[in-house]
Write a protein that holds these residues in place. Structure first.
Motif: not given
Length: 227
Positions: A141-147, A213-219
């Motif tokens: 959702a945030y980067t468009g990439l997750s393989e 989601e908060r942790i990933y958003s901060q990352y």
């Protein structure tokens, strides 16, 4: 990097010292000779590049009291251990394996990240699988990439060093070894923090998802280079 066989005439005493260094470093005689010659001519070998990245990683992740380096890194892999707050506090092992290809100025695939937990508990496996899917969904959702791939207890993901797409086109990205090490460390720290938050909030799925989601958003918000 292509390698060929060469014949060298060397002193027996020199070879003995080279063998000692090879033994202490956990590598071969040929690799030690290659490293010594590369340093003499100021050439960075793929092995030296990965050691520099891992040195940066160790310095950053070593300051995290909740994470422990399991062994001295090799020329291609670094392994760490952390603990999950779940029943018998199972350990999660993180490993980072890097490719030997040179860093591209434009980024690209650099290796693989793995998280694994040894357990025969079906309930723990289900919890891990749910977390891995949540994490991968946020990455997409945030980067468009997750393989990635997972079998429940293991999470395996390709690492692609790249400019943070949310930072805009104006900022330049310097893909040096230290910067790549910092980017990987930031990712591992965020993953570990999110995993711990998930297990701390198992009884409240909505709160667990919000925390992850908060942790990933901060990352994403803090890092110019992401992996």
């Amino acid at each position: 990097m292509q390698k060929s066989i060469y014949s060298l005439v060397l002193s027996d005493r020199v070879v003995a010292e080279i063998d000692r260094l090879a033994y202490e470093s956990g590598t071969s005689r040929s690799n030690i000779v290659n490293q010594i010659l590369a340093e003499y001519v100021s050439y960075t070998t793929p092995e030296k590049r990965t050691r520099n990245i891992f040195a940066s990683l160790e310095a950053l992740l070593g300051s995290n009291a909740a994470m422990q380096v399991m062994m001295a890194p090799t020329d291609s892999m670094l392994a760490l251990r952390s603990a999950i707050s779940y029943k018998y506090n199972p350990s999660v092992k993180y490993s980072i394996e890097l490719n030997k290809a040179p860093l591209s100025p434009n980024g690209g695939e650099i290796g693989e990240f793995r998280a694994s937990v040894r357990s025969q508990s079906s309930s723990l496996t289900l919890c891990l699988l749910q977390f891995y899917k949540l994490w991968a969904g946020l990455e997409t959702a945030y980067t468009g990439l997750s393989e990635y791939s997972t079998d429940g207890t293991r999470y395996i993901r390709k690492l692609y060093v790249r400019k943070n797409p949310s930072r805009g086109a104006a900022e330049e990205v310097q893909l040096g070894e230290a910067a790549v090490g910092e980017a990987i460390a930031a990712y591992v720290n965020a993953f570990d923090e999110a995993l711990k938050a998930y297990f701390a909030l198992l009884q409240s799925p909505a709160s667990a998802y919000a925390a992850i989601e908060r942790i990933y958003s901060q990352y994403i918000g803090k890092n110019q280079i992401i992996v």
